[in-house]
Scaffold this motif. Structure first.
Motif, short mmCIF file in Angstrom:
data_model
loop_
_atom_site.label_atom_id
_atom_site.label_comp_id
_atom_site.label_asym_id
_atom_site.label_seq_id
_atom_site.Cartn_x
_atom_site.Cartn_y
_atom_site.Cartn_z
N VAL A 1 0.85 -1.19 0.00
CA VAL A 1 0.00 0.00 0.00
C VAL A 1 0.89 1.24 0.00
O VAL A 1 1.90 1.30 0.72
N THR A 2 0.51 2.26 -0.78
CA THR A 2 1.29 3.49 -0.93
C THR A 2 0.72 4.60 -0.06
O THR A 2 -0.50 4.73 0.08
N SER A 3 1.58 5.41 0.52
CA SER A 3 1.15 6.53 1.37
C SER A 3 0.45 7.59 0.53
O SER A 3 0.64 7.69 -0.68
N THR A 4 -0.35 8.41 1.22
CA THR A 4 -1.12 9.46 0.54
C THR A 4 -0.71 10.86 0.95
O THR A 4 -1.10 11.84 0.30
N ASN B 1 -3.51 6.25 4.05
CA ASN B 1 -4.95 6.45 4.03
C ASN B 1 -5.61 5.49 5.02
O ASN B 1 -5.41 4.27 4.95
N PRO B 2 -6.43 6.00 5.97
CA PRO B 2 -7.09 5.10 6.92
C PRO B 2 -7.95 4.05 6.23
O PRO B 2 -8.09 2.93 6.74
N ALA B 3 -8.51 4.39 5.08
CA ALA B 3 -9.35 3.41 4.37
C ALA B 3 -8.53 2.21 3.93
O ALA B 3 -9.03 1.08 3.89
N ASP B 4 -7.25 2.44 3.58
CA ASP B 4 -6.39 1.33 3.17
C ASP B 4 -5.92 0.52 4.37
O ASP B 4 -5.83 -0.71 4.32
N CYS B 5 -5.57 1.22 5.46
CA CYS B 5 -5.00 0.53 6.62
C CYS B 5 -6.06 -0.17 7.48
O CYS B 5 -5.78 -1.20 8.09
N ARG B 6 -7.28 0.36 7.49
CA ARG B 6 -8.30 -0.19 8.37
C ARG B 6 -8.65 -1.63 8.01
O ARG B 6 -8.94 -2.44 8.89
N LEU C 1 -2.36 -4.68 10.00
CA LEU C 1 -2.36 -3.37 10.66
C LEU C 1 -1.70 -3.45 12.03
O LEU C 1 -0.91 -2.57 12.39
N ARG C 2 -2.01 -4.49 12.81
CA ARG C 2 -1.45 -4.58 14.15
C ARG C 2 0.06 -4.86 14.13
O ARG C 2 0.73 -4.71 15.16
N ASP C 3 0.60 -5.28 12.98
CA ASP C 3 2.05 -5.44 12.86
C ASP C 3 2.75 -4.10 12.62
O ASP C 3 3.98 -4.01 12.72
N PRO D 1 -4.38 -0.04 19.95
CA PRO D 1 -5.52 -0.82 19.47
C PRO D 1 -6.56 0.05 18.75
O PRO D 1 -7.39 -0.49 18.02
N LYS D 2 -6.49 1.37 18.92
CA LYS D 2 -7.45 2.26 18.27
C LYS D 2 -6.90 2.91 16.99
O LYS D 2 -7.64 3.58 16.29
N ALA D 3 -5.60 2.72 16.73
CA ALA D 3 -5.01 3.36 15.54
C ALA D 3 -5.60 2.76 14.27
O ALA D 3 -5.79 1.54 14.17
N GLU D 4 -5.88 3.64 13.31
CA GLU D 4 -6.47 3.19 12.05
C GLU D 4 -5.53 3.34 10.87
O GLU D 4 -5.90 3.00 9.74
N ARG D 5 -4.33 3.83 11.11
CA ARG D 5 -3.37 3.94 10.02
C ARG D 5 -1.97 4.10 10.61
O ARG D 5 -1.80 4.46 11.77
N ARG D 6 -0.96 3.83 9.79
CA ARG D 6 0.44 3.99 10.20
C ARG D 6 0.93 5.37 9.77
O ARG D 6 0.64 5.82 8.66
N GLU D 7 1.69 6.00 10.64
CA GLU D 7 2.34 7.26 10.34
C GLU D 7 3.84 7.11 10.56
O GLU D 7 4.27 6.45 11.52
N LEU D 8 4.63 7.71 9.69
CA LEU D 8 6.08 7.64 9.78
C LEU D 8 6.65 9.05 9.90
O LEU D 8 6.13 10.00 9.31
#
Length: 531
Positions: free
Chosen positions: A388-391, A410-415, A420-422, A427-434
């Motif tokens: 998945v590519t970042s937005t 995009n939360p829609a991609d990560c949700r 996701l948990r990796d 437990p409430k995060a819906e996307r990865r941020e770097l």
């Protein structure tokens, strides 16, 4: 006569024979007025100061050596009947060096003479390390510090404005603050000690109110001791409903600005692992070539709270000013970070080598750190392990004010992603941020971590350990870890003289072909089985 008295020679004689005249009066002519009685030769005084640190002499002993020792007279080019000078001249001359920030010239003069004789090689490798320096003022507990601060302010006011102070001083003050704090016996009980502290705080507050009132003399407000009193009272006391109260430890300023003694306003308290001290920190840089003496090429003195990680650029600027920049600069883990390594390479063409911190981007409970993501710098996109590519790609500032890049998916991609948990720990995060460094720093860190895992780099890094012997020599021969004087500027001058003295000692060891000391290994460690 000198050679007859010293058939095997001495350090002072050999240094004069090999290096010649190290300093001239013209080098320090700006320290003295043009008119007036000529001073004792400043060029010779500098040599005396350096030899004083070589042999660990006091001012009285150094002045007596100039008067009585033939090898000192030989090194200074004096006649045998020269009476020398009074020992107080050394203190006055050091003050002149401090006021003109001329301590750097002392180390520069020794390095210039060594370079002229081919003893200084700077294009190869250098190494740096720091150590703590304890202030000349003794360590005080909190109650002693506030009492001493108030007592010092009262003494300064009594000296400069005695008539005014006699009018505002309360009778109890003469009983409590006429003698030093250590001459008093404070209560042992905690409650009683707190009462004494609040009484001192109230007395100091009343004195400050009187000093800064409309009718007080302006001279009183300009005293350094009064300003120190004001700072200490702001840092440790405050008014609560009109009453003086001691500040809670969490309400006090950080160590970088908190005073620890009224007798040395620039000293700071610091902690490094198990070592706690009030004072300063010194950074020593030396060459490390096998066919030449290891000479100290830069000395930097800072407050105790200044981190090693901000000193690399300062050290490189000092080395550049002396034309002593190395090709490789070896340091411990406290100095290098991505920004410092890149700046050393681009600004000074120096390869800063030292352990880079481990990757901490893997979140707790997850498996994927930054290394698991693919970064396309040209298209400003990041691809996660599942493809998945970042937005979002934004240039921001970190909490420390450093430029960074914030990357979001995009939360829609990560949700809906099964991995996701990796990537995230919440437990409430819906996307990865770097959070990424800029490209040059990012690549530098990755390459450094990869290189430092190799046996070749680990073998080359062993060269850095030798700087520990330099610090040991400075401590044992010149008293490096304890300041002789009060204040940062005078302590910095002491360290410049220490660096010059160590260089003369090492040049002398090179001339006499004295072998370098081997690394000491304990008897038990020698029994360790091979492999």
């Amino acid at each position: 006569m000198a050679r007859a008295a010293f058939p095997k020679g001495s350090l002072a004689i050999r240094v004069r024979d090999e290096l010649g005249v190290l300093f001239t009066d013209a080098d320090f002519a700006d320290l003295f007025p043009v008119r007036g009685k000529p001073a004792w030769s400043p060029g010779r005084l500098v040599v005396v100061l350096v030899l004083q640190f070589v042999e660990g002499l006091t001012d009285r002993q150094a002045a007596e050596a100039v008067r009585a020792r033939i090898d000192f007279k030989y090194a200074l080019g004096l006649e045998l009947d020269d009476p020398g000078f009074d020992f107080s001249v050394l203190s006055e001359f050091r003050d002149r060096l401090v006021q003109a920030d001329a301590g750097r010239r002392v180390l520069d003069g020794v390095l210039a003479a060594a370079r002229e004789k081919g003893l200084l090689k700077t294009t190869g490798r250098a190494r740096t390390d720091s150590t703590h320096v304890v202030s000349a003022a003794r360590e005080l507990c909190w109650l002693e510090m506030v009492v001493e601060t108030l007592r010092a302010a009262l003494n300064a006011l009594a000296r400069d404005v005695p008539g005014w102070l006699a009018e505002v001083a309360e009778p109890d003050w003469f009983r409590h603050y006429a003698t030093r704090a250590e001459d008093s016996r404070f209560p042992k009980a905690r409650a009683k000690r707190d009462e004494v502290g609040l009484r001192v705080g109230a007395d100091g507050m009343r004195l400050l109110e009187a000093v800064f009132s409309a009718g007080s003399p302006e001279q009183a407000r300009e005293l350094e001791a009064v300003e120190i009193l004001r700072q200490v009272w702001v840092q440790h006391f405050h008014l609560v409903e009109g009453e003086v109260r001691r500040r809670d430890p969490k309400d006090r300023p950080p160590g970088a600005v908190r005073l620890v003694t009224p007798h040395d306003a620039e000293a700071r308290g610091s902690v490094k692992r198990d070592t706690c001290w009030d004072g300063y920190k010194v950074h020593l840089t030396e060459t490390c070539e096998p066919d030449a003496p290891n000479l100290v090429t830069n000395v930097a003195t800072t407050c105790a709270t200044v981190a090693d990680s901000v000193m690399a650029e300062v050290i490189h600027a000092g080395l550049a000013g002396r034309d002593c920049l190395p090709a490789e600069h070896w340091v411990d883990a406290g100095y290098p970070n991505a920004a410092q390594v890149v700046a050393a390479r681009t600004q000074y063409d120096v390869d800063l080598q030292g352990p880079i911190g481990a990757d901490t981007t893997t979140q707790r409970g997850s498996r994927h750190g930054q290394d698991a993501f693919t970064i396309d710098w040209d298209r400003q996109q990041v691809t996660c392990p599942t493809g998945v590519t970042s937005t979002q790609w934004h240039h921001r500032r970190s909490q420390h004010g450093l430029p960074v890049i914030r990357v979001r998916f995009n939360p829609a991609d990560c949700r809906v992603c099964p991995s996701l948990r990796d990537c995230v720990s919440s437990p409430k995060a819906e996307r990865r941020e770097l959070t990424l460094r800029h490209r040059a720093e990012h690549d530098t860190v990755r390459n450094a971590r990869r290189q430092q895992q190799t046996d070749d780099w680990k073998h080359r890094y062993k060269i850095r350990a030798g700087v520990e012997g330099t610090i040991s020599q400075g401590v044992q021969r010149c008293g490096l870890r304890r300041s002789r004087y009060l204040g940062l500027d005078k302590t910095a001058l002491q360290h410049q003289l220490t660096g010059a003295a160590m260089n003369l000692a090492r040049i002398d060891a090179h001339l006499t072909e004295t072998p370098r000391a081997a690394t000491r290994i304990s008897h038990f460690a020698q029994l360790r089985p091979a492999g």
